[in-house]
Design a protein around this motif. Structure first.
Motif, PDB file in Angstrom:
ATOM      1  N   GLU A 103       0.835  -1.205   0.000  1.00  0.00           N
ATOM      2  CA  GLU A 103       0.000   0.000   0.000  1.00  0.00           C
ATOM      3  C   GLU A 103       0.867   1.251   0.000  1.00  0.00           C
ATOM      4  OE1 GLU A 103      -3.515   2.100   2.709  1.00  0.00           O
ATOM      5  OE2 GLU A 103      -2.120   0.684   3.607  1.00  0.00           O
ATOM      6  N   HIS A 104       1.936   1.233   0.803  1.00  0.00           N
ATOM      7  CA  HIS A 104       2.817   2.385   0.882  1.00  0.00           C
ATOM      8  C   HIS A 104       3.511   2.631  -0.458  1.00  0.00           C
ATOM      9  CE1 HIS A 104       5.179   5.361   3.078  1.00  0.00           C
ATOM     10  NE2 HIS A 104       6.209   4.977   2.347  1.00  0.00           N
ATOM     11  N   LEU A 105       3.915   1.558  -1.133  1.00  0.00           N
ATOM     12  CA  LEU A 105       4.552   1.705  -2.438  1.00  0.00           C
ATOM     13  C   LEU A 105       3.580   2.267  -3.470  1.00  0.00           C
ATOM     14  CD1 LEU A 105       6.733  -1.531  -2.736  1.00  0.00           C
ATOM     15  CD2 LEU A 105       7.551   0.822  -2.666  1.00  0.00           C
ATOM     16  N   LEU A 106       2.353   1.767  -3.451  1.00  0.00           N
ATOM     17  CA  LEU A 106       1.344   2.275  -4.375  1.00  0.00           C
ATOM     18  C   LEU A 106       1.095   3.761  -4.129  1.00  0.00           C
ATOM     19  CD1 LEU A 106      -1.196  -0.680  -4.193  1.00  0.00           C
ATOM     20  CD2 LEU A 106       0.128  -0.020  -6.212  1.00  0.00           C
ATOM     21  N   TYR A 107       0.976   4.115  -2.854  1.00  0.00           N
ATOM     22  CA  TYR A 107       0.756   5.514  -2.502  1.00  0.00           C
ATOM     23  C   TYR A 107       1.939   6.366  -2.950  1.00  0.00           C
ATOM     24  CZ  TYR A 107      -0.019   9.686   0.297  1.00  0.00           C
ATOM     25  OH  TYR A 107      -0.196  10.981   0.692  1.00  0.00           O
ATOM     26  N   SER A 108       3.155   5.869  -2.710  1.00  0.00           N
ATOM     27  CA  SER A 108       4.357   6.622  -3.075  1.00  0.00           C
ATOM     28  C   SER A 108       4.409   6.870  -4.581  1.00  0.00           C
ATOM     29  CB  SER A 108       5.612   5.864  -2.619  1.00  0.00           C
ATOM     30  OG  SER A 108       5.629   5.723  -1.217  1.00  0.00           O
ATOM     31  N   THR A 109       3.974   5.876  -5.346  1.00  0.00           N
ATOM     32  CA  THR A 109       3.980   6.029  -6.802  1.00  0.00           C
ATOM     33  C   THR A 109       2.962   7.087  -7.235  1.00  0.00           C
ATOM     34  OG1 THR A 109       4.622   3.703  -7.035  1.00  0.00           O
ATOM     35  CG2 THR A 109       3.759   4.797  -8.995  1.00  0.00           C
ATOM     36  N   LEU A 110       1.772   7.064  -6.632  1.00  0.00           N
ATOM     37  CA  LEU A 110       0.766   8.098  -6.925  1.00  0.00           C
ATOM     38  C   LEU A 110       1.283   9.477  -6.515  1.00  0.00           C
ATOM     39  CD1 LEU A 110      -2.520   6.337  -5.760  1.00  0.00           C
ATOM     40  CD2 LEU A 110      -1.947   7.026  -8.087  1.00  0.00           C
ATOM     41  N   TYR A 111       1.959   9.509  -5.370  1.00  0.00           N
ATOM     42  CA  TYR A 111       2.536  10.763  -4.871  1.00  0.00           C
ATOM     43  C   TYR A 111       3.536  11.326  -5.869  1.00  0.00           C
ATOM     44  CZ  TYR A 111       5.381  13.722  -1.754  1.00  0.00           C
ATOM     45  OH  TYR A 111       6.069  14.749  -1.193  1.00  0.00           O
ATOM     46  N   ALA A 112       4.411  10.459  -6.376  1.00  0.00           N
ATOM     47  CA  ALA A 112       5.433  10.899  -7.332  1.00  0.00           C
ATOM     48  C   ALA A 112       4.796  11.421  -8.615  1.00  0.00           C
ATOM     49  CB  ALA A 112       6.382   9.745  -7.646  1.00  0.00           C
TER      50      ALA A 112
END
Length: 251
Positions: A103-112
């Motif tokens: 979930e954190h990786l998915l969020y980080s990708t959306l953030y980027a």
């Protein structure tokens, strides 16, 4: 002991499914030598309970069988049931941690993508790499921050809308890097950064400073937090110092 019909009614598992579990070797009910009727013991119920949990976690039946074959016989033993349930809770927690990492990786990708307004293939490659080879960032943060401080960090709660709001601020910073730090646009940005930091960290200036020091890249190091490169952080330092009249409260 329970018949297949009784067990199906009490658990909600269909008779057909119970028969299939028996065929797969997941359950091994006793058979009446005369009429071949199935009888399910407490040990079968314990195994069925484990099957239900593992199926809910999307394990394959072949994988579930391996887990079950390492189990114990219940025989109405409280210690055995307690041990089984405790092991399952530990296993569920382990899976939750793995899902939280994804979930954190998915969020980080959306953030980027939000911060840069583009799809970066390098970010996608990094996403895959981190799934295959989890980074050590969590362990490093645990060494640097206290448990109480970790609870307050913006990187701790990916569902916090303030965390995504920083992506918008970061995009503004990148768009103003060529602007003089004392320009009206830069000073308006400095105000937004200070307001944001106050909301995110609850006015805890000590934690703000500690987090800023933590994310500041060392010489020849890449950014510890997406987008927070040396040039970006130096520009933010400059505009905030001017805004504060020479003071240096860092977000």
């Amino acid at each position: 002991m329970y018949t297949v019909g009784q067990l199906s009614k009490l658990t909600g598992v269909s008779v057909r499914t119970l028969h299939y579990y028996e065929k797969m070797g997941l359950l091994q009910p006793d058979r009446n030598t005369g009429n071949q009727y199935r009888s399910y013991s407490e040990n079968d119920i314990l195994r069925l309970q484990k099957i239900a949990v593992l199926k809910h976690m999307h394990f394959k039946l072949s994988e579930i069988k391996i887990v079950l074959d390492k189990g114990e016989v219940a025989h109405n033993n409280v210690a055995v049931w307690s041990r089984a349930l405790t092991q399952q809770m530990a296993f569920v927690k382990q899976q939750q941690e793995k899902l939280q990492a994804v979930e954190h990786l998915l969020y980080s990708t959306l953030y980027a993508m939000r911060a840069s307004e583009q799809v970066n293939i390098d970010e996608m490659l990094g996403f895959i790499r981190e799934l295959e080879q989890p980074p050590q960032g969590k362990e490093l943060r645990q060494q640097y921050f206290s448990p109480e401080e970790l609870e307050l960090l913006p990187i701790n709660d990916v569902s916090n809308p303030l965390a995504m709001e920083w992506a918008d601020i970061l995009r503004r910073v990148k768009g103003l890097l060529a602007e003089p730090p004392d320009s009206p646009a830069a000073q308006q940005l400095a105000s937004s950064i200070i307001e944001y930091a106050d909301k995110m960290f609850g006015g805890d200036e000590q934690l703000i400073q500690k987090y800023w020091d933590y994310i500041t890249p060392q010489e020849d190091q890449s950014a510890r937090v997406y987008g927070m490169t040396t040039d970006v952080m130096q520009y933010m330092d400059a505009i905030i110092r001017i805004y504060m009249g020479g003071e240096d409260p860092r977000p």
